[in-house]
Design a protein around this motif. Sequence first.
Motif, short mmCIF file in Angstrom:
data_model
loop_
_atom_site.label_atom_id
_atom_site.label_comp_id
_atom_site.label_asym_id
_atom_site.label_seq_id
_atom_site.Cartn_x
_atom_site.Cartn_y
_atom_site.Cartn_z
N ALA A 23 1.20 -4.74 -1.07
CA ALA A 23 1.99 -4.45 -2.27
C ALA A 23 1.56 -3.06 -2.75
O ALA A 23 0.44 -2.64 -2.47
CB ALA A 23 1.74 -5.49 -3.36
N PRO A 24 2.43 -2.36 -3.45
CA PRO A 24 2.05 -1.01 -3.91
C PRO A 24 0.90 -1.07 -4.91
O PRO A 24 0.75 -2.06 -5.63
CB PRO A 24 3.33 -0.48 -4.57
CG PRO A 24 4.14 -1.69 -4.88
CD PRO A 24 3.77 -2.73 -3.90
N ASP A 25 0.10 -0.02 -4.94
CA ASP A 25 -0.99 0.06 -5.91
C ASP A 25 -0.45 0.41 -7.29
O ASP A 25 -1.04 0.04 -8.30
CB ASP A 25 -2.01 1.12 -5.49
CG ASP A 25 -2.76 0.72 -4.23
OD1 ASP A 25 -2.95 -0.50 -4.01
OD2 ASP A 25 -3.14 1.61 -3.46
N GLU A 26 0.66 1.16 -7.32
CA GLU A 26 1.27 1.57 -8.59
C GLU A 26 2.74 1.19 -8.59
O GLU A 26 3.43 1.31 -7.58
CB GLU A 26 1.12 3.07 -8.82
CG GLU A 26 -0.32 3.48 -8.99
CD GLU A 26 -0.47 4.95 -9.31
OE1 GLU A 26 0.46 5.74 -9.04
OE2 GLU A 26 -1.53 5.32 -9.82
N ILE A 27 3.20 0.73 -9.75
CA ILE A 27 4.59 0.32 -9.93
C ILE A 27 5.14 1.06 -11.13
O ILE A 27 4.54 1.04 -12.20
CB ILE A 27 4.66 -1.20 -10.18
CG1 ILE A 27 4.09 -1.98 -8.99
CG2 ILE A 27 6.09 -1.63 -10.48
CD1 ILE A 27 3.86 -3.44 -9.29
N SER A 106 -0.75 -17.12 -5.09
CA SER A 106 -1.61 -16.35 -4.19
C SER A 106 -2.84 -15.89 -4.97
O SER A 106 -2.92 -16.05 -6.19
CB SER A 106 -0.85 -15.11 -3.70
OG SER A 106 -0.59 -14.24 -4.80
N LYS A 107 -3.77 -15.31 -4.25
CA LYS A 107 -4.84 -14.57 -4.93
C LYS A 107 -4.19 -13.32 -5.49
O LYS A 107 -3.20 -12.82 -4.95
CB LYS A 107 -5.95 -14.22 -3.96
CG LYS A 107 -6.74 -15.43 -3.51
CD LYS A 107 -7.88 -15.02 -2.61
CE LYS A 107 -8.67 -16.24 -2.19
NZ LYS A 107 -9.79 -15.89 -1.28
N ALA A 108 -4.75 -12.78 -6.54
CA ALA A 108 -4.15 -11.63 -7.21
C ALA A 108 -4.34 -10.35 -6.42
O ALA A 108 -5.32 -10.17 -5.71
CB ALA A 108 -4.78 -11.46 -8.59
N LYS A 109 -3.37 -9.46 -6.59
CA LYS A 109 -3.45 -8.09 -6.09
C LYS A 109 -3.41 -7.19 -7.31
O LYS A 109 -2.53 -7.32 -8.16
CB LYS A 109 -2.25 -7.80 -5.17
CG LYS A 109 -1.88 -6.34 -4.97
CD LYS A 109 -2.77 -5.64 -3.99
CE LYS A 109 -2.24 -4.30 -3.55
NZ LYS A 109 -2.67 -3.16 -4.31
N HIS A 110 -4.38 -6.31 -7.45
CA HIS A 110 -4.43 -5.40 -8.59
C HIS A 110 -3.35 -4.33 -8.44
O HIS A 110 -3.21 -3.72 -7.38
CB HIS A 110 -5.81 -4.73 -8.67
CG HIS A 110 -5.89 -3.70 -9.73
ND1 HIS A 110 -5.73 -2.37 -9.48
CD2 HIS A 110 -6.07 -3.81 -11.07
CE1 HIS A 110 -5.82 -1.69 -10.61
NE2 HIS A 110 -6.03 -2.54 -11.58
N VAL A 111 -2.54 -4.14 -9.50
CA VAL A 111 -1.54 -3.08 -9.52
C VAL A 111 -1.62 -2.36 -10.86
O VAL A 111 -2.11 -2.91 -11.85
CB VAL A 111 -0.09 -3.62 -9.31
CG1 VAL A 111 0.06 -4.23 -7.94
CG2 VAL A 111 0.30 -4.60 -10.39
N ARG A 112 -1.14 -1.15 -10.88
CA ARG A 112 -1.08 -0.37 -12.12
C ARG A 112 0.38 -0.09 -12.44
O ARG A 112 1.11 0.44 -11.61
CB ARG A 112 -1.84 0.93 -11.97
CG ARG A 112 -1.73 1.81 -13.23
CD ARG A 112 -2.81 2.83 -13.29
NE ARG A 112 -4.06 2.13 -13.53
CZ ARG A 112 -5.26 2.62 -13.27
NH1 ARG A 112 -5.37 3.82 -12.75
NH2 ARG A 112 -6.34 1.93 -13.52
N VAL A 113 0.80 -0.47 -13.63
CA VAL A 113 2.16 -0.20 -14.09
C VAL A 113 2.16 1.15 -14.77
O VAL A 113 1.31 1.44 -15.62
CB VAL A 113 2.65 -1.31 -15.05
CG1 VAL A 113 3.98 -0.94 -15.67
CG2 VAL A 113 2.75 -2.64 -14.32
N ARG A 114 3.13 1.99 -14.38
CA ARG A 114 3.24 3.34 -14.93
C ARG A 114 4.63 3.57 -15.48
O ARG A 114 5.57 2.90 -15.11
CB ARG A 114 3.01 4.36 -13.81
CG ARG A 114 1.66 4.30 -13.16
CD ARG A 114 1.60 5.23 -11.98
NE ARG A 114 2.45 6.38 -12.20
CZ ARG A 114 2.09 7.64 -12.01
NH1 ARG A 114 0.94 7.93 -11.56
NH2 ARG A 114 2.93 8.62 -12.25
N LEU A 115 4.72 4.56 -16.34
CA LEU A 115 6.04 5.02 -16.77
C LEU A 115 6.71 5.66 -15.58
O LEU A 115 6.04 6.18 -14.69
CB LEU A 115 5.90 6.05 -17.89
CG LEU A 115 5.35 5.54 -19.21
CD1 LEU A 115 5.14 6.72 -20.16
CD2 LEU A 115 6.28 4.53 -19.83
N ASN A 116 8.01 5.64 -15.54
CA ASN A 116 8.74 6.26 -14.44
C ASN A 116 8.39 7.73 -14.37
O ASN A 116 8.42 8.44 -15.37
CB ASN A 116 10.24 6.07 -14.67
CG ASN A 116 11.04 6.48 -13.46
OD1 ASN A 116 10.85 7.56 -12.91
ND2 ASN A 116 11.93 5.62 -13.05
#
Length: 153
Positions: A23-27, A106-116
């Motif tokens: 999964a992406p690291d940043e969304i 699932s086990k969690a995947k760390h992601v960072r939500v960002r402004l577009n």
Amino acid sequence: PYLFTKDAHGNVILAARPEIHHAPDEINLGDTFEIRVRGNAADITSVAMSRNSPITHNWAWGNRMLILSIVDAEDDEVTVRAPNLTAQAIPGDYMLFVVNTSGVPSKAKHVRVRLNDDDDADDDKDRDKRKRKGKHKGKRKHKDRDKDKDDDD
């Protein structure tokens, strides 16, 4: 209970958990993104993000659980739409989960939500434009005021 199941002999065993392979690291807010899972994506019934708050003095403010919209699921890839608004997902760190048809996460995947990114660039341009405009007007006002003083003398 959802983390356990029974085997053919009636013994309680751990349930098979879905697994996030990639999964992406940043969304970015409002974007769609892909999650690759081990196994069949059609077995994934929901995708969730959980934001944990900073823990201090036993306060739990800022906790947030978001159920994301699944756009498509084919082969081993689930396409998901990120929330559109900061009111839905405050930019920052989240745990991303996929949940299977048995309700097992699932086990969690760390992601960072960002402004577009495009919005950030436009905001920076607008802010810089206002700064330049404001500085220019400020200097002009001083010159005009000083000119008026000279005329009075």
